[in-house]
Design an enzyme around this catalytic site. Structure first.
Site, PDB file in Angstrom:
ATOM      1  CG  MET A  93     105.249  64.216  -7.807  1.00 21.01           C
ATOM      2  SD  MET A  93     106.682  64.520  -8.852  1.00 21.01           S
ATOM      3  CE  MET A  93     107.592  62.993  -8.707  1.00 21.01           C
ATOM      4  CE1 TYR A 145     103.693  56.122 -13.044  1.00 20.47           C
ATOM      5  CE2 TYR A 145     102.824  57.462 -11.256  1.00 20.47           C
ATOM      6  CZ  TYR A 145     103.514  57.351 -12.447  1.00 20.47           C
ATOM      7  OH  TYR A 145     104.017  58.490 -13.034  1.00 20.47           O
ATOM      8  NE  ARG A 162     110.355  69.657  22.192  1.00 16.58           N
ATOM      9  CZ  ARG A 162     109.183  69.922  21.626  1.00 16.58           C
ATOM     10  NH1 ARG A 162     108.695  69.133  20.686  1.00 16.58           N
ATOM     11  NH2 ARG A 162     108.468  70.962  21.992  1.00 16.58           N
ATOM     12  CE  LYS A 167     104.451  73.600  17.100  1.00 17.43           C
ATOM     13  NZ  LYS A 167     104.865  73.239  18.452  1.00 17.43           N
TER      14      LYS A 167
HETATM   15  C1  LIG Z   1     103.813  73.101  19.367  1.00 17.55           C
HETATM   16  C2  LIG Z   1     103.931  73.561  20.736  1.00 17.55           C
HETATM   17  C3  LIG Z   1     102.790  73.989  21.436  1.00 17.55           C
HETATM   18  C4  LIG Z   1     101.389  73.840  20.919  1.00 17.55           C
HETATM   19  O1  LIG Z   1     100.942  72.522  21.106  1.00 17.55           O
HETATM   20  P1  LIG Z   1      99.467  72.066  20.697  1.00 17.55           P
HETATM   21  O2  LIG Z   1      99.353  70.680  21.179  1.00 17.55           O
HETATM   22  O3  LIG Z   1      99.411  72.157  19.199  1.00 17.55           O
HETATM   23  O4  LIG Z   1      98.537  73.025  21.340  1.00 17.55           O
HETATM   24  C5  LIG Z   1     102.995  74.556  22.687  1.00 17.55           C
HETATM   25  N1  LIG Z   1     104.235  74.658  23.222  1.00 17.55           N
HETATM   26  C6  LIG Z   1     105.339  74.234  22.577  1.00 17.55           C
HETATM   27  C7  LIG Z   1     106.656  74.356  23.233  1.00 17.55           C
HETATM   28  C8  LIG Z   1     105.227  73.657  21.334  1.00 17.55           C
HETATM   29  O5  LIG Z   1     106.318  73.208  20.707  1.00 17.55           O
END
Ligand SMILES: *Cc1c(COP(=O)(O)O)cnc(C)c1O
Length: 375
Positions: A316, A268, A131, A38
């Site tokens: 920037m 700046y 969550r 991700k």
């Molecule tokens: C991001 C995530 C992971 C991975 O976590 P790490 O600490 O980067 O290994 C695993 N499970 C879920 C649900 C996540 O959101």
């Protein structure tokens, strides 16, 4: 051919593969490795990371269906699980493409049952993170709804709230116990064991074999980064220190070098002046590229393998660094913002500490439009 970029990220294929092998060995033969890609593979490049690791595992974790679709282009036969929330309009196309959706509420289960009853899903269980996740009281009804629809419940999973932030893991043990209860409920209602239970992120995978189950979702540590200092300390204490190799180097080239007198203000707001007469190098990278403005005046970069401190405010698209002590710096020299150069190293954790955040955020914030090169 595209024109070469002013700043880019190099990702070591060998480091990624080494880390994947480290985890596969630690997980053993009963637990498959899911590489979490991700957020542009934690800044390492989603397509590039999937390409580097598609022969090492069939499983990839993403946040969204659009990310999974991108990943499928790099590895058409791989299995993608969406860990984040899905929009109702994504469900049909995800199912048609064989993307695994996570179902994290009774409402989501009803949507899947209606729009894509033949989908393959993983149920996310609320065990204490507060969550996404199905509450204990809603689990039986949700399972029955999916069973009636003929939906394939392939996985059941949960995520730990307090595993990397502490060396005291009683909260995680409580979550694990609640997860085991959910597994029993699922087995009773479905009339069969769920084939793929999973709970482990990097820290859990490293520290607790009892969290491994059938699959471990490893993100940050696959890229060679420790989830936290506490995880490293706990791993050492437990005699399980993995040998992780950082995969990412963020580079640029020096745009200009100028000689300036002591007291000359830089950038700046005139917030910093040259402490002595010396040389300033202009690097064509700024906060738009993901180099946090909070690093103004406090971070160091590497030029010719030596530390070059950031002078004044990060702009920037540019920033200035002090190369007074580094002989022979010229326009076109390579500079490193994160990673190794010669005998120098800028660690992600070093930058994270300076701006009061975690290594995860520093790498995921590197602008996704910068090219990622597998090296
Ligand atoms: C991001 C995530 C992971 C991975 O976590 P790490 O600490 O980067 O290994 C695993 N499970 C879920 C649900 C996540 O959101």
């Amino acid at each position: 051919m595209a024109l070469p970029p002013k700043t880019w990220v190099e990702v070591s294929r060998a480091a990624l593969r080494h880390n994947a092998r480290q985890f596969k060995r630690a997980l053993g033969p009963k637990t498959a490795l899911m590489v979490v890609v991700k957020s542009n593979a934690y800044g390492h490049g989603l397509s590039e990371t999937v390409r580097a690791l598609r022969d090492h595992t069939p499983w990839f974790g993403v946040d969204s269906v659009p990310e999974a679709i991108l990943g499928l282009k790099a590895a058409p036969r791989a299995r993608f699980l969406v860990l984040g929330a899905s929009l109702p309009t994504w469900i049909g196309s995800a199912a048609r493409k064989g993307i695994r959706l996570s179902v994290s509420s009774p409402e989501e289960a009803a949507l899947v049952a209606r729009k894509a009853p033949r989908a393959t899903v993983h149920l996310q269980i609320e065990t204490g993170f507060t969550r996404l996740g199905i509450l204990e009281k809603d689990l039986p009804g949700t399972l029955r709804r999916l069973r009636r629809a003929g939906t394939n419940v392939e996985g059941l999973f949960t995520h730990y709230a307090n595993i990397e932030d502490t060396t005291e893991h009683s909260y995680a043990r409580g979550q694990l116990a609640r997860f085991r209860r959910a597994l029993d409920v699922a087995e009773t209602i479905l009339g069969r064991a769920v084939p793929l239970p999973h709970t482990a992120c990097s820290a859990a995978a490293i520290l607790f074999p009892q969290t491994h189950f059938a699959l471990a979702r490893v993100g940050v540590s696959l890229y060679g980064l420790w989830p936290s200092k506490e995880t490293l300390v706990s791993a050492r204490a437990a005699g399980r220190p993995l040998d992780l190799r950082t995969a990412l180097t963020w580079k640029t080239t020096v745009a200009q070098v100028k000689t300036v007198k002591a007291g000359t203000p830089v950038s700046y707001g005139l917030t910093e002046r040259m402490p002595r007469s010396g040389k300033v190098a202009v690097l064509p990278v700024g906060y738009w590229d993901g180099y946090d403005r909070g690093l103004s005046s406090v971070a160091t970069t590497l030029v010719r393998g030596r530390a070059a401190k950031v002078l004044g405010r990060v702009c920037m698209n540019m920033m200035m660094v002090d190369v007074s002590g580094i002989p022979g710096v010229r326009m076109g020299d390579e500079a490193v913002l994160i990673g190794r150069q010669g005998r120098g190293e800028v660690r992600v954790e070093h930058l994270a500490a300076k701006i009061g955040t975690i290594n995860y955020e520093v790498v995921t914030r590197i602008n996704p439009t910068l090219p990622r090169l597998l090296v």
